[in-house]
Design a protein around this motif. Structure first.
Motif, PDB file in Angstrom:
ATOM      1  N   THR A 294      -3.973  19.169   4.955  1.00 52.55           N
ATOM      2  CA  THR A 294      -3.042  19.001   6.046  1.00 52.55           C
ATOM      3  C   THR A 294      -1.710  19.507   5.557  1.00 52.55           C
ATOM      4  O   THR A 294      -1.153  18.967   4.607  1.00 52.55           O
ATOM      5  N   VAL A 295      -1.173  20.535   6.162  1.00 51.75           N
ATOM      6  CA  VAL A 295       0.011  21.209   5.664  1.00 51.75           C
ATOM      7  C   VAL A 295       1.186  20.914   6.577  1.00 51.75           C
ATOM      8  O   VAL A 295       1.093  21.059   7.790  1.00 51.75           O
ATOM      9  N   ALA A 296       2.283  20.497   6.003  1.00 53.99           N
ATOM     10  CA  ALA A 296       3.476  20.208   6.792  1.00 53.99           C
ATOM     11  C   ALA A 296       4.411  21.400   6.761  1.00 53.99           C
ATOM     12  O   ALA A 296       4.661  21.962   5.721  1.00 53.99           O
TER      13      ALA A 296
ATOM     14  N   GLU B 280       0.845  -1.189   0.000  1.00 59.54           N
ATOM     15  CA  GLU B 280       0.000   0.000   0.000  1.00 59.54           C
ATOM     16  C   GLU B 280       0.879   1.237   0.000  1.00 59.54           C
ATOM     17  O   GLU B 280       1.399   1.641   1.049  1.00 59.54           O
ATOM     18  N   PRO B 281       1.070   1.868  -1.129  1.00 65.36           N
ATOM     19  CA  PRO B 281       1.936   3.049  -1.209  1.00 65.36           C
ATOM     20  C   PRO B 281       1.409   4.199  -0.348  1.00 65.36           C
ATOM     21  O   PRO B 281       0.235   4.234   0.037  1.00 65.36           O
ATOM     22  N   LEU B 282       2.269   5.164  -0.106  1.00 64.75           N
ATOM     23  CA  LEU B 282       1.958   6.293   0.776  1.00 64.75           C
ATOM     24  C   LEU B 282       1.195   7.413   0.071  1.00 64.75           C
ATOM     25  O   LEU B 282       1.276   8.559   0.495  1.00 64.75           O
ATOM     26  N   LEU B 283       0.455   7.109  -0.966  1.00 66.95           N
ATOM     27  CA  LEU B 283      -0.384   8.112  -1.600  1.00 66.95           C
ATOM     28  C   LEU B 283      -1.521   8.470  -0.645  1.00 66.95           C
ATOM     29  O   LEU B 283      -2.295   7.607  -0.231  1.00 66.95           O
ATOM     30  N   GLY B 284      -1.629   9.760  -0.287  1.00 68.51           N
ATOM     31  CA  GLY B 284      -2.643  10.186   0.659  1.00 68.51           C
ATOM     32  C   GLY B 284      -2.235  10.056   2.107  1.00 68.51           C
ATOM     33  O   GLY B 284      -3.043  10.291   3.011  1.00 68.51           O
TER      34      GLY B 284
ATOM     35  N   TRP C 172       4.942   8.094  12.632  1.00 68.05           N
ATOM     36  CA  TRP C 172       3.493   8.160  12.601  1.00 68.05           C
ATOM     37  C   TRP C 172       3.055   8.703  11.251  1.00 68.05           C
ATOM     38  O   TRP C 172       3.852   9.231  10.478  1.00 68.05           O
ATOM     39  N   GLU C 173       1.759   8.537  10.966  1.00 68.28           N
ATOM     40  CA  GLU C 173       1.208   8.966   9.688  1.00 68.28           C
ATOM     41  C   GLU C 173       0.269  10.145   9.880  1.00 68.28           C
ATOM     42  O   GLU C 173      -0.425  10.243  10.884  1.00 68.28           O
ATOM     43  N   VAL C 174       0.268  11.012   8.883  1.00 63.84           N
ATOM     44  CA  VAL C 174      -0.694  12.106   8.823  1.00 63.84           C
ATOM     45  C   VAL C 174      -1.438  11.982   7.503  1.00 63.84           C
ATOM     46  O   VAL C 174      -0.806  11.896   6.443  1.00 63.84           O
ATOM     47  N   PRO C 175      -2.769  11.934   7.514  1.00 64.41           N
ATOM     48  CA  PRO C 175      -3.503  11.846   6.238  1.00 64.41           C
ATOM     49  C   PRO C 175      -3.347  13.128   5.441  1.00 64.41           C
ATOM     50  O   PRO C 175      -3.284  14.226   5.993  1.00 64.41           O
TER      51      PRO C 175
ATOM     52  N   ILE D  81       4.234  18.665  11.621  1.00 65.01           N
ATOM     53  CA  ILE D  81       2.978  18.613  10.895  1.00 65.01           C
ATOM     54  C   ILE D  81       1.935  19.424  11.631  1.00 65.01           C
ATOM     55  O   ILE D  81       1.708  19.227  12.824  1.00 65.01           O
ATOM     56  N   GLU D  82       1.291  20.338  10.911  1.00 61.29           N
ATOM     57  CA  GLU D  82       0.237  21.142  11.506  1.00 61.29           C
ATOM     58  C   GLU D  82      -1.089  20.390  11.403  1.00 61.29           C
ATOM     59  O   GLU D  82      -1.522  20.021  10.333  1.00 61.29           O
TER      60      GLU D  82
END
Length: 398
Positions: A262-264, A231-235, A248-251, A270-271
């Motif tokens: 979601t703006v990094a 499952e690639p990290l698209l999204g 950790w992941e941020v959508p 990550i904000e």
């Protein structure tokens, strides 16, 4: 969810390649057909530095059939701490040439096309032509935007990563993903004009081993996309904090799907509602600081650069405390300054451009000590006043 593979497999592997990649072909989800897809694939790697090095190692060893390596830089001694593609004897040589040697040593059937050019908006599409997937290992945002624009126009996936100090991000952008998957673009993570001046590795440093970790993840993303497994990290944006060994992941939703992004932040923070951004650090201009010093106003100036940097000079009267020493004992560094039971002498923090001074300021704030950062750092000071206001940078222990 898994995606369809990007490439059709070659008809067969050579006997030598079957033997070399035997541990791949025994993987249930990859198998021989996945290995034949890798042999058919063409990957463009932009940048043969800290991230490009482990990417090239990983993809060549994996048996990717064709690599295009784009880099116009030469190897410097300071690269060797993290850019493991290169060797001491390569100093002064083209970085892209190291990829040819690595492929020959690891995977003789991998073809490496070297492009000794600086990618820009005018040549990006030509340099990336023919690639099934592009991996961005560059270190300037202008180049990253040019790479992203070219991949968006061609509809090919872009594996993207960034490392600064001990922190990192990895994700995948794709303007034309398979049905059932929403497009996600670079501007969904970093809206145009939101980045500003991003500090370089020379400004704030980078842990070399984190580059290896992130480059390996980027190579794995390319392999999963090429072969249609995983499952690639698209999204999703994978965020790494090396010092706490946390990931950790941020959508991340594309703007075509939702107006909420979601703006990094460029500092890899990550904000989001769960992780609000830190308040801005107070700054002082070079003009104001000079006026204070010229008037004899009590001000403690602390230079947090490294020994080699201050050897060229510091602001007259500044105290040299390398960032690592300040972070180890923020309160002790400015003993007698800035807290209610001490004097109210202002503290001004200085580094080359500002990011390290901001980090020091936050550490002092947490210790109950107010401070400001010299806007633009020593670069702004010397641009404004030249070296005449500098003295030899003898270290002062406090």
């Amino acid at each position: 969810m898994p995606m369809p593979p990007l490439v059709e497999p070659v008809e067969a592997l050579s006997s030598a390649e079957r033997a070399r990649t035997a541990r791949h072909t025994s993987l249930a989800r990859l198998g021989e057909i996945g290995q034949r897809r890798l042999a058919a694939a063409h990957v463009a790697v932009v940048g043969a530095g800290g991230l490009g090095s482990p990417v090239i190692f990983g993809l060549a060893a994996a048996g990717v059939g064709t690599l295009t390596v784009i880099d116009d830089d030469v190897v410097e001694a300071s690269n060797l701490q993290r850019q493991v593609l290169h060797r001491l004897e390569d100093v002064g040589m083209s970085k892209a040439d190291s990829a040819v040697r690595v492929a020959a040593d690891l995977s003789p059937e991998t073809v490496v096309h070297v492009r000794r050019a600086r990618l820009n908006p005018d040549n990006a599409r030509e340099l990336l032509d023919g690639a099934d997937i592009v991996i961005d290992g560059t270190d300037t945002f202008e180049t990253r935007e040019a790479v992203a624009a070219a991949t968006e126009a061609r509809g090919v996936p872009l594996v993207w990563g960034t490392v600064q100090e001990f922190d990192a991000q990895v994700t995948v952008f794709w303007s034309a993903p398979p049905a059932g998957h929403a497009p996600v673009l670079l501007r969904d993570l970093y809206p145009s004009g939101s980045v500003g001046e991003v500090p370089t590795c020379a400004d704030v440093g980078v842990l070399g081993s984190v580059c290896l970790q992130v480059g390996a993840l980027m190579a794995t993303q390319a392999i999963t996309l090429l072969t249609g497994i995983g499952e690639p990290l698209l999204g999703r944006v994978l965020v790494i904090d090396a010092l706490s060994a946390r990931q950790w992941e941020v959508p991340l939703r594309g703007s075509a799907v939702s107006s909420t992004r979601t703006v990094a932040a460029p500092s890899s923070e990550i904000e989001s509602d769960a992780a609000p951004s830190a308040p801005p650090v107070p700054t002082i201009s070079v003009e104001e600081l000079r006026e204070r010093l010229a008037a004899g106003t009590d001000t403690v100036v602390i230079d947090v650069r490294e020994d080699a940097e201050v050897a060229d000079g510091m602001i007259a009267g500044a105290r040299h405390v390398p960032l690592r020493a300040l972070l180890a004992d923020p309160a002790g560094v400015v003993d007698g300054v800035g807290t209610p039971d001490r004097t109210d002498t202002p503290v001004v923090l200085v580094c080359r451009m500002g990011p390290r001074a901001e980090r020091a300021s936050r550490a002092l704030h947490a210790a109950g000590i107010d401070s400001a950062v010299l806007g633009g750092g020593m670069l702004a000071w010397t641009d404004a006043y030249g070296p005449s206001d500098l003295r030899a940078g003898a270290e002062i222990r406090v």
